[in-house]
Motif scaffolding. Structure first.
Motif, mmCIF file in Angstrom:
data_model
loop_
_atom_site.group_PDB
_atom_site.id
_atom_site.type_symbol
_atom_site.label_atom_id
_atom_site.label_comp_id
_atom_site.label_asym_id
_atom_site.label_seq_id
_atom_site.Cartn_x
_atom_site.Cartn_y
_atom_site.Cartn_z
ATOM 1 N N LEU A 183 45.578 25.134 65.020
ATOM 2 C CA LEU A 183 45.977 23.730 65.030
ATOM 3 C C LEU A 183 44.970 22.857 64.281
ATOM 4 N N LYS A 184 45.477 21.949 63.469
ATOM 5 C CA LYS A 184 44.641 20.936 62.829
ATOM 6 C C LYS A 184 44.531 19.735 63.772
ATOM 7 N N ARG A 185 43.510 18.922 63.560
ATOM 8 C CA ARG A 185 43.366 17.762 64.446
ATOM 9 C C ARG A 185 44.574 16.832 64.333
ATOM 10 N N ARG A 186 45.129 16.716 63.118
ATOM 11 C CA ARG A 186 46.271 15.821 62.921
ATOM 12 C C ARG A 186 47.526 16.335 63.636
ATOM 13 N N ASP A 187 47.525 17.631 64.024
ATOM 14 C CA ASP A 187 48.690 18.217 64.701
ATOM 15 C C ASP A 187 48.760 17.849 66.171
ATOM 16 N N VAL A 188 47.647 17.368 66.727
ATOM 17 C CA VAL A 188 47.562 17.164 68.180
ATOM 18 C C VAL A 188 47.602 15.673 68.491
ATOM 19 N N PRO A 189 48.630 15.190 69.174
ATOM 20 C CA PRO A 189 48.704 13.756 69.490
ATOM 21 C C PRO A 189 47.689 13.354 70.549
ATOM 22 N N LEU A 190 47.361 12.089 70.574
ATOM 23 C CA LEU A 190 46.510 11.552 71.631
ATOM 24 C C LEU A 190 47.304 11.475 72.929
ATOM 25 N N GLN A 213 50.526 16.214 79.278
ATOM 26 C CA GLN A 213 49.588 15.111 79.059
ATOM 27 C C GLN A 213 48.186 15.455 79.569
ATOM 28 N N ASN A 214 48.091 16.206 80.685
ATOM 29 C CA ASN A 214 46.755 16.559 81.166
ATOM 30 C C ASN A 214 46.066 17.536 80.214
ATOM 31 N N VAL A 215 46.857 18.347 79.475
ATOM 32 C CA VAL A 215 46.267 19.218 78.464
ATOM 33 C C VAL A 215 45.760 18.387 77.293
ATOM 34 N N LEU A 216 46.547 17.388 76.870
ATOM 35 C CA LEU A 216 46.095 16.496 75.800
ATOM 36 C C LEU A 216 44.836 15.738 76.214
ATOM 37 N N SER A 217 44.733 15.389 77.494
ATOM 38 C CA SER A 217 43.534 14.701 77.977
ATOM 39 C C SER A 217 42.313 15.613 77.900
ATOM 40 N N LEU A 218 42.477 16.898 78.246
ATOM 41 C CA LEU A 218 41.371 17.845 78.141
ATOM 42 C C LEU A 218 40.934 18.020 76.688
ATOM 43 N N ILE A 219 41.910 18.060 75.778
ATOM 44 C CA ILE A 219 41.575 18.183 74.362
ATOM 45 C C ILE A 219 40.828 16.942 73.894
ATOM 46 N N GLN A 220 41.285 15.765 74.340
ATOM 47 C CA GLN A 220 40.614 14.524 73.947
ATOM 48 C C GLN A 220 39.204 14.444 74.530
ATOM 49 N N ASP A 221 39.022 14.941 75.745
ATOM 50 C CA ASP A 221 37.679 14.984 76.341
ATOM 51 C C ASP A 221 36.736 15.824 75.483
ATOM 52 N N TYR A 222 37.246 16.944 75.008
ATOM 53 C CA TYR A 222 36.443 17.807 74.124
ATOM 54 C C TYR A 222 36.134 17.112 72.806
ATOM 55 N N VAL A 223 37.148 16.482 72.196
ATOM 56 C CA VAL A 223 36.954 15.800 70.909
ATOM 57 C C VAL A 223 35.893 14.711 71.047
ATOM 58 N N PRO A 229 31.864 16.847 63.014
ATOM 59 C CA PRO A 229 32.998 16.057 62.512
ATOM 60 C C PRO A 229 34.290 16.860 62.605
ATOM 61 N N LEU A 230 35.359 16.180 62.994
ATOM 62 C CA LEU A 230 36.668 16.821 63.114
ATOM 63 C C LEU A 230 37.667 16.037 62.268
ATOM 64 N N PRO A 231 37.692 16.266 60.953
ATOM 65 C CA PRO A 231 38.615 15.526 60.092
ATOM 66 C C PRO A 231 40.070 15.874 60.396
ATOM 67 N N PRO A 232 41.002 14.968 60.102
ATOM 68 C CA PRO A 232 42.415 15.213 60.434
ATOM 69 C C PRO A 232 42.966 16.512 59.863
ATOM 70 N N ILE A 236 41.011 21.614 64.877
ATOM 71 C CA ILE A 236 40.560 20.768 65.987
ATOM 72 C C ILE A 236 39.551 21.511 66.857
ATOM 73 N N PHE A 237 39.637 22.830 66.920
ATOM 74 C CA PHE A 237 38.690 23.611 67.712
ATOM 75 C C PHE A 237 37.702 24.283 66.769
ATOM 76 N N VAL A 238 36.416 23.984 66.956
ATOM 77 C CA VAL A 238 35.387 24.511 66.068
ATOM 78 C C VAL A 238 34.353 25.294 66.853
ATOM 79 N N GLY A 239 33.615 26.134 66.126
ATOM 80 C CA GLY A 239 32.568 26.936 66.735
ATOM 81 C C GLY A 239 31.271 26.173 66.879
ATOM 82 N N ALA A 240 30.232 26.850 67.330
ATOM 83 C CA ALA A 240 28.946 26.211 67.622
ATOM 84 C C ALA A 240 28.345 25.545 66.395
#
Length: 324
Positions: A183-190, A213-223, A229-232, A236-240
């Motif tokens: 998934l790209k960051r632009r693929d995941v809605p807020l 929505q609670n899954v989207l909230s967890l993703i937003q918490d991570y972001v 940097p997480l460009p669109p 959206i998920f990156v390594g160390a």
């Protein structure tokens, strides 16, 4: 018959094979990649199976395997190869895949006017015992998506948040791990701005799946806490270090959590996808709808989950019925 127009990649390394067979095998794999759009893992497995078969035939015949020689295969030659693989303790499913790959290569040679490998169609596929996927219990699946369960680990908090978001996505939307990490960051809605994802599955096929929505909230918490940097247009998920996240990292995370949460060895990232399907089915979900959500090409693939649900029902019956 006109040859299939395929660009010529680098020749394969096939010890024991003559140059003409190497050239056609290389074109066959290019065809599977570009026209059939098979996954890299399937192509890798087919290449390995063909290499092993040709090496066996080279020793079996004490001669290089040319196209003419391969087309003259006899059923006994194939059975000898399968028996050799069995002696190496190769399972029935792997043998079935090897035979499928060799048949595909044989059909390709026939279409290209290189002869018909009739022996391959004369061999019966090995029997494979049906094994049901092992879903994770609902309580365990929920705990895997809880970042606080990782608080004792010697890792940065943003990594806990990332892993919890990935686990929640696998269970909440039934994704394959490759689909989630693709998934790209632009693929995941807020949160509150959408409730669906467009994911790319096997064969580069896209499908729409719902996301909680609670899954989207967890993703937003991570972001929000991710230091990279997480460009669109980026993952959206990156390594160390900020690069694309490897599936192996999530697998290792699951291995650590299994011990902490008391989960069985069958609790893998892919088991969360099985759990998604099984739990939907047990709560009245329609099989055809679950097929669409999982991205299965055939309903028969999805029907395996009816077996899991039947097992659960019989367990309930045996433990709860007064006369059981």
């Amino acid at each position: 018959m006109a040859k299939t127009p395929i660009s010529a990649p680098a020749p394969l390394e096939l010890p024991g094979a003559a140059a003409d067979l190497v050239a056609e095998a290389t074109r066959w794999l290019a065809y599977l990649r570009s026209e059939r759009r098979l996954s890299p893992k399937t192509l890798e497995a087919y290449t390995r199976d063909l290499r092993q078969c040709l090496a066996f035939l080279n020793e079996h015949w004490d001669a290089q395997v040319s196209i003419k020689r391969f087309a003259a295969l006899e059923a006994g030659d194939i059975r000898a190869f399968m028996a050799c693989r069995r002696a190496d303790e190769i399972g029935g499913r792997s043998l079935m895949r090897a035979l499928a790959g060799l048949r595909s290569f044989g059909r390709f040679l026939e279409r290209e006017g290189k002869g018909k490998v009739g022996a391959l169609s004369a061999i019966r596929a090995p029997k494979v015992g049906k094994s049901l996927p092992k879903p994770i219990q609902i309580a365990g699946a929920k705990r895997l998506a809880d970042a606080s369960e990782r608080a004792g680990e010697n890792r940065e908090p943003w990594i806990w948040a990332r892993d919890a978001a990935v686990m929640a996505l696998l269970y909440g939307s039934g994704l394959r791990i490759s689909e989630a990490l693709g998934l790209k960051r632009r693929d995941v809605p807020l949160p509150g701005k959408g409730d669906t994802l467009i994911v790319t599955g096997k064969g580069n096929k896209t499908r729409m799946v719902p996301v909680l929505q609670n899954v989207l909230s967890l993703i937003q918490d991570y972001v929000a806490v991710c230091p990279h940097p997480l460009p669109p247009q980026g993952p959206i998920f990156v390594g160390a270090r900020g690069g694309p996240l490897s599936p192996r990292i999530i697998q290792l995370t699951m291995e650590r959590l299994r011990g902490a949460l008391g989960l069985p060895d069958s609790a893998t990232p892919h088991a969360l996808r099985h759990s998604f399907a099984t739990h939907l089915l047990s709560r009245g979900g329609e099989l055809r709808a679950i097929q669409e959500l999982l991205g299965h090409a055939s309903l028969s693939t999805t029907q395996i989950y009816t077996g899991i649900d039947s097992e659960r029902l019989f367990e309930v019956y045996k433990t709860a019925h007064p006369r059981a």
